[in-house]
Design an enzyme around this catalytic site. Structure first.
Site, PDB file in Angstrom:
ATOM      1  N   ASN A  19       1.239 -10.140   4.657  1.00 32.73           N
ATOM      2  CA  ASN A  19       1.596  -9.932   6.067  1.00 32.73           C
ATOM      3  C   ASN A  19       0.376  -9.665   6.938  1.00 32.73           C
ATOM      4  OD1 ASN A  19       4.389 -10.274   6.882  1.00 32.73           O
ATOM      5  ND2 ASN A  19       4.900  -8.718   5.356  1.00 32.73           N
ATOM      6  N   ASP A  35       2.928 -11.662  -0.421  1.00 30.57           N
ATOM      7  CA  ASP A  35       2.977 -11.826   1.028  1.00 30.57           C
ATOM      8  C   ASP A  35       2.314 -10.567   1.576  1.00 30.57           C
ATOM      9  OD1 ASP A  35       3.474 -11.904   3.717  1.00 30.57           O
ATOM     10  OD2 ASP A  35       5.653 -11.978   3.550  1.00 30.57           O
ATOM     11  N   GLU A  56      10.657 -10.774  -1.123  1.00 24.53           N
ATOM     12  CA  GLU A  56      11.861 -10.756  -0.278  1.00 24.53           C
ATOM     13  C   GLU A  56      13.063 -11.381  -0.988  1.00 24.53           C
ATOM     14  OE1 GLU A  56      12.007 -10.250   4.137  1.00 24.53           O
ATOM     15  OE2 GLU A  56      10.447 -11.779   4.023  1.00 24.53           O
ATOM     16  N   ASN A 106      12.491 -15.197   1.410  1.00 21.80           N
ATOM     17  CA  ASN A 106      13.319 -14.794   2.553  1.00 21.80           C
ATOM     18  C   ASN A 106      14.798 -14.849   2.166  1.00 21.80           C
ATOM     19  OD1 ASN A 106      13.895 -13.904   5.118  1.00 21.80           O
ATOM     20  ND2 ASN A 106      13.704 -15.898   6.089  1.00 21.80           N
ATOM     21  N   HIS A 118       8.444 -19.257   4.667  1.00 24.10           N
ATOM     22  CA  HIS A 118       7.165 -19.350   3.971  1.00 24.10           C
ATOM     23  C   HIS A 118       7.152 -20.588   3.086  1.00 24.10           C
ATOM     24  CE1 HIS A 118       5.645 -15.074   4.522  1.00 24.10           C
ATOM     25  NE2 HIS A 118       6.907 -14.956   4.898  1.00 24.10           N
TER      26      HIS A 118
END
Length: 260
Positions: A153, A151, A35, A9, A249
């Site tokens: 999602n 990830d 990310e 992130n 995360h």
């Protein structure tokens, strides 16, 4: 081989919260990150290497958005960035390192699947991505072994998120998304490695920033190791690290009984 996956992130944000200090103590052989939210000028100058790990990256064209990285101790025989599909490659979603030797074809891959939480337009992008990546993974599986960290999602089953009843109409737990994962595992023969080692409830890797989700462990399991059966069978130990807060995360580590 110790392989860690972590949605950062934002690589700068995670670094400021001690992620790379933590990583230095993990004795990792490979690290996949998602990310990055940074471009080449920042990443290559500040985060290209971590100890003995050397990174390769796929950046989004849009600044401060998406981007993936894959760090390894061993030098790869080849590096592939992108799926060859412009819509997704401009968002920086795929980096693959190949470690081919005589008699062995093997890839490690870091992927960031689209999120559909911002609205229907992005949900349709997510579905197009799922439609595109499935045959790509099947083609890879037909010719080589791989471990893909991502990830995704998507939480696969009810056990994989706390409030599954209230999320059945929300992106990340929609029937179509879950069915895609089921197909990948059952028909495609790709293995959800974590679940071969840990079948317990409340094993989450992402928590909303709203409320006290993390404090109360109201989470989702969105981060995966996805592997071909031969490599998945060599998985020996898993760990979700929640001792520090680097991102929304948590890092997921899996140890495999083989060397690159």
């Amino acid at each position: 081989m110790r392989f860690i996956t972590a949605n950062l992130n934002g690589v700068r944000s995670a670094a400021s919260k001690g992620f790379f200090d933590w990583l230095a103590k993990q004795k990792a052989d490979a690290l996949g990150v998602q990310e990055l939210k940074a471009q080449a000028d920042v990443v290559e100058s500040q985060f290209a290497n971590c100890g003995k790990l050397t990174g390769h990256f796929h950046y989004a064209e849009k600044k401060g958005y998406s981007g993936v990285g894959l760090y390894t101790k061993e030098a790869p025989s080849d590096v592939i960035t992108g799926l060859g599909i412009a819509e997704f490659d401009q968002e920086g979603r795929w980096v693959e390192k190949r470690f081919d030797k005589p008699g062995r074809k093997l890839s490690l891959i870091s992927v960031y699947f689209p999120s559909g939480t911002s609205g229907e337009e992005r949900q349709q992008v997510k579905y197009r991505f799922l439609d595109a990546i499935y045959p790509h993974l099947m083609a890879l599986k037909a010719e080589r072994e791989f471990i893909l960290v991502a990830d995704v999602n998507i939480a696969h089953k009810e056990i994989d998120l706390k409030n599954w009843r209230g999320n059945q109409k929300n992106s990340g737990f929609l029937p179509e998304e879950r069915a895609w994962l089921t197909r990948l595992f059952d028909e495609g023969g790709v293995v959800d490695v974590f679940r071969t080692l840990n079948d317990r409830a409340e094993q989450y890797t992402w928590w909303s920033a709203r409320g006290a989700a993390r404090a109360n462990n109201v989470g989702w399991r969105l981060d995966y190791h996805l592997a071909t059966p031969g490599l998945a069978a060599l998985a020996k130990k898993e760990a979700i690290y929640t001792g520090e807060l680097f991102s929304d995360h948590a890092p997921l580590t899996i140890d495999y009984d083989f060397k690159l």
